[in-house]
Design a protein around this motif. Structure first.
Motif, mmCIF file in Angstrom:
data_model
loop_
_atom_site.group_PDB
_atom_site.id
_atom_site.type_symbol
_atom_site.label_atom_id
_atom_site.label_comp_id
_atom_site.label_asym_id
_atom_site.label_seq_id
_atom_site.Cartn_x
_atom_site.Cartn_y
_atom_site.Cartn_z
ATOM 1 N N PHE A 47 0.859 -1.181 0.000
ATOM 2 C CA PHE A 47 0.000 0.000 0.000
ATOM 3 C C PHE A 47 0.896 1.232 0.000
ATOM 4 C CE2 PHE A 47 -2.828 2.901 2.579
ATOM 5 C CZ PHE A 47 -3.766 3.100 1.578
ATOM 6 N N ALA A 48 0.614 2.172 -0.875
ATOM 7 C CA ALA A 48 1.380 3.416 -0.924
ATOM 8 C C ALA A 48 0.443 4.589 -0.654
ATOM 9 C CB ALA A 48 2.041 3.583 -2.287
ATOM 10 N N HIS A 49 0.940 5.542 0.105
ATOM 11 C CA HIS A 49 0.168 6.756 0.367
ATOM 12 C C HIS A 49 1.101 7.854 0.832
ATOM 13 C CE1 HIS A 49 0.260 6.296 4.811
ATOM 14 N NE2 HIS A 49 0.217 4.997 4.540
ATOM 15 N N TYR A 50 0.569 9.061 0.846
ATOM 16 C CA TYR A 50 1.338 10.184 1.363
ATOM 17 C C TYR A 50 1.321 10.135 2.892
ATOM 18 C CZ TYR A 50 0.634 11.905 -3.384
ATOM 19 O OH TYR A 50 0.591 12.031 -4.753
ATOM 20 N N GLN A 51 2.325 10.753 3.504
ATOM 21 C CA GLN A 51 2.383 10.764 4.962
ATOM 22 C C GLN A 51 1.130 11.440 5.512
ATOM 23 O OE1 GLN A 51 5.413 13.243 6.812
ATOM 24 N NE2 GLN A 51 5.836 11.595 8.269
ATOM 25 N N ASN A 55 0.445 14.849 3.334
ATOM 26 C CA ASN A 55 1.777 15.416 3.129
ATOM 27 C C ASN A 55 2.427 14.738 1.929
ATOM 28 O OD1 ASN A 55 4.337 16.466 3.227
ATOM 29 N ND2 ASN A 55 4.882 15.591 5.219
ATOM 30 N N SER A 56 2.281 15.347 0.751
ATOM 31 C CA SER A 56 2.791 14.735 -0.478
ATOM 32 C C SER A 56 4.301 14.832 -0.609
ATOM 33 C CB SER A 56 2.121 15.365 -1.696
ATOM 34 O OG SER A 56 2.434 16.746 -1.777
ATOM 35 N N ASP A 57 4.975 15.432 0.347
ATOM 36 C CA ASP A 57 6.426 15.513 0.349
ATOM 37 C C ASP A 57 7.050 14.203 0.842
ATOM 38 O OD1 ASP A 57 8.763 17.090 -0.124
ATOM 39 O OD2 ASP A 57 8.996 17.337 2.055
ATOM 40 N N VAL A 58 6.279 13.411 1.568
ATOM 41 C CA VAL A 58 6.768 12.154 2.144
ATOM 42 C C VAL A 58 5.900 11.006 1.641
ATOM 43 C CG1 VAL A 58 7.213 10.872 4.270
ATOM 44 C CG2 VAL A 58 7.630 13.348 4.193
ATOM 45 N N LEU A 59 6.547 10.010 1.082
ATOM 46 C CA LEU A 59 5.877 8.837 0.534
ATOM 47 C C LEU A 59 6.002 7.677 1.512
ATOM 48 C CD1 LEU A 59 4.587 7.322 -1.899
ATOM 49 C CD2 LEU A 59 6.913 6.921 -2.711
ATOM 50 N N ILE A 60 4.912 6.957 1.716
ATOM 51 C CA ILE A 60 4.929 5.761 2.559
ATOM 52 C C ILE A 60 4.791 4.536 1.652
ATOM 53 C CG2 ILE A 60 3.870 4.541 4.500
ATOM 54 C CD1 ILE A 60 4.870 7.361 5.274
ATOM 55 N N PHE A 61 5.759 3.631 1.730
ATOM 56 C CA PHE A 61 5.721 2.353 1.026
ATOM 57 C C PHE A 61 5.497 1.310 2.106
ATOM 58 C CE2 PHE A 61 7.683 -1.495 -0.734
ATOM 59 C CZ PHE A 61 7.174 -1.511 -2.019
ATOM 60 N N ASP A 62 4.254 0.854 2.207
ATOM 61 C CA ASP A 62 3.834 0.000 3.316
ATOM 62 C C ASP A 62 3.604 -1.426 2.837
ATOM 63 O OD1 ASP A 62 2.828 -1.058 5.656
ATOM 64 O OD2 ASP A 62 1.068 0.242 5.733
ATOM 65 N N LEU A 63 4.529 -2.300 3.155
ATOM 66 C CA LEU A 63 4.404 -3.717 2.839
ATOM 67 C C LEU A 63 3.393 -4.315 3.805
ATOM 68 C CD1 LEU A 63 5.432 -6.160 1.202
ATOM 69 C CD2 LEU A 63 7.216 -6.416 2.941
ATOM 70 N N SER A 88 9.440 10.414 -11.778
ATOM 71 C CA SER A 88 9.279 11.824 -12.163
ATOM 72 C C SER A 88 8.858 12.684 -10.973
ATOM 73 C CB SER A 88 8.250 11.954 -13.284
ATOM 74 O OG SER A 88 6.977 11.536 -12.830
ATOM 75 N N ARG A 89 8.503 12.054 -9.882
ATOM 76 C CA ARG A 89 8.051 12.767 -8.685
ATOM 77 C C ARG A 89 9.220 13.043 -7.751
ATOM 78 N NH1 ARG A 89 2.901 11.392 -7.093
ATOM 79 N NH2 ARG A 89 3.215 13.083 -5.632
ATOM 80 N N ASN A 90 9.090 14.100 -6.971
ATOM 81 C CA ASN A 90 10.108 14.449 -5.980
ATOM 82 C C ASN A 90 9.530 14.302 -4.580
ATOM 83 O OD1 ASN A 90 12.215 15.258 -7.801
ATOM 84 N ND2 ASN A 90 11.008 17.073 -8.244
ATOM 85 N N PHE A 91 10.182 13.500 -3.775
ATOM 86 C CA PHE A 91 9.812 13.323 -2.375
ATOM 87 C C PHE A 91 11.025 13.679 -1.524
ATOM 88 C CE2 PHE A 91 7.369 10.130 -4.781
ATOM 89 C CZ PHE A 91 6.084 10.534 -4.469
ATOM 90 N N SER A 92 10.795 14.212 -0.351
ATOM 91 C CA SER A 92 11.930 14.491 0.530
ATOM 92 C C SER A 92 12.425 13.196 1.164
ATOM 93 C CB SER A 92 11.560 15.504 1.611
ATOM 94 O OG SER A 92 10.593 14.977 2.489
ATOM 95 N N LYS A 93 11.500 12.295 1.437
ATOM 96 C CA LYS A 93 11.886 10.991 1.974
ATOM 97 C C LYS A 93 10.801 9.970 1.672
ATOM 98 C CE LYS A 93 10.480 12.353 6.617
ATOM 99 N NZ LYS A 93 10.913 12.549 7.994
#
Length: 177
Positions: A47-51, A55-63, A88-93
């Motif tokens: 599951f992927a979502h913003y923090q 907060n679209s600056d931080v991406l969550i990659f949730d296994l 193509s997207r920029n995330f801080s973390k």
């Protein structure tokens, strides 16, 4: 009066739907497409979502789940395929989570680099150097960097990769959590 109540009920519903749609089309849909494009990803639930979903600056990659037919390499490959899909997207973390619990993070620029290099970079090189770019949630390096002879360095990097997988998801998955 009834219109006012309806408005008070409708506004939060519309806001929640907008946030869910933004997360779905922004990151979950590219993840789902990347996973579906490779049959080796069958059995993985991610599951992927913003923090905090906003907060679209931080991406969550949730296994969320790994089947008994999946390997540690399948999980890492799926992460790299997703990085390629959103390069193509920029995330801080990027936060790496397991079943909703954040475990580690990657710098956004490194995640972008992984995505850009996925099509041509040697996957063994990518995986063995990955732990050197993994951080604890407090920002400290999760694993060391190694110097010395090639065989010694590669051996330590592979040990770190195995430790990373165990700490991220393998230990919990093996115990049924």
């Amino acid at each position: 009066m009834a219109r006012r109540r309806l408005l008070w009920l409708l506004v939060p519903v519309v806001a929640i739907a907008a946030i869910a749609g933004w997360n779905y089309f922004g990151v979950q849909q590219p993840l789902s497409k990347a996973l579906a494009a490779d049959s080796r990803n069958e059995g993985l639930s991610v599951f992927a979502h913003y923090q905090w979903y906003v907060n679209s600056d931080v991406l969550i990659f949730d296994l969320r789940g790994v089947s008994g037919t999946n390997s540690e390499a399948d999980v890492f490959r799926s992460m790299l395929q997703f990085a390629q899909a959103v390069q193509s997207r920029n995330f801080s973390k990027v936060i790496l989570a397991y079943k909703g619990t954040p475990r580690f993070m990657l710098e956004g620029a490194y995640f972008k680099q992984l995505g850009a290099e996925f099509a041509y970079q040697n996957p063994v090189y990518t995986l063995r150097t990955l732990p050197g770019h993994v951080y604890n949630l407090d920002g400290t390096p999760a694993f060391g960097t190694w110097t010395g002879g090639l065989l010694g360095v590669v051996g330590h990097q592979m040990q770190d990769l195995n430790a990373f997988g165990k700490q991220w998801f393998i230990n919990d998955a093996a115990s049924g959590n």
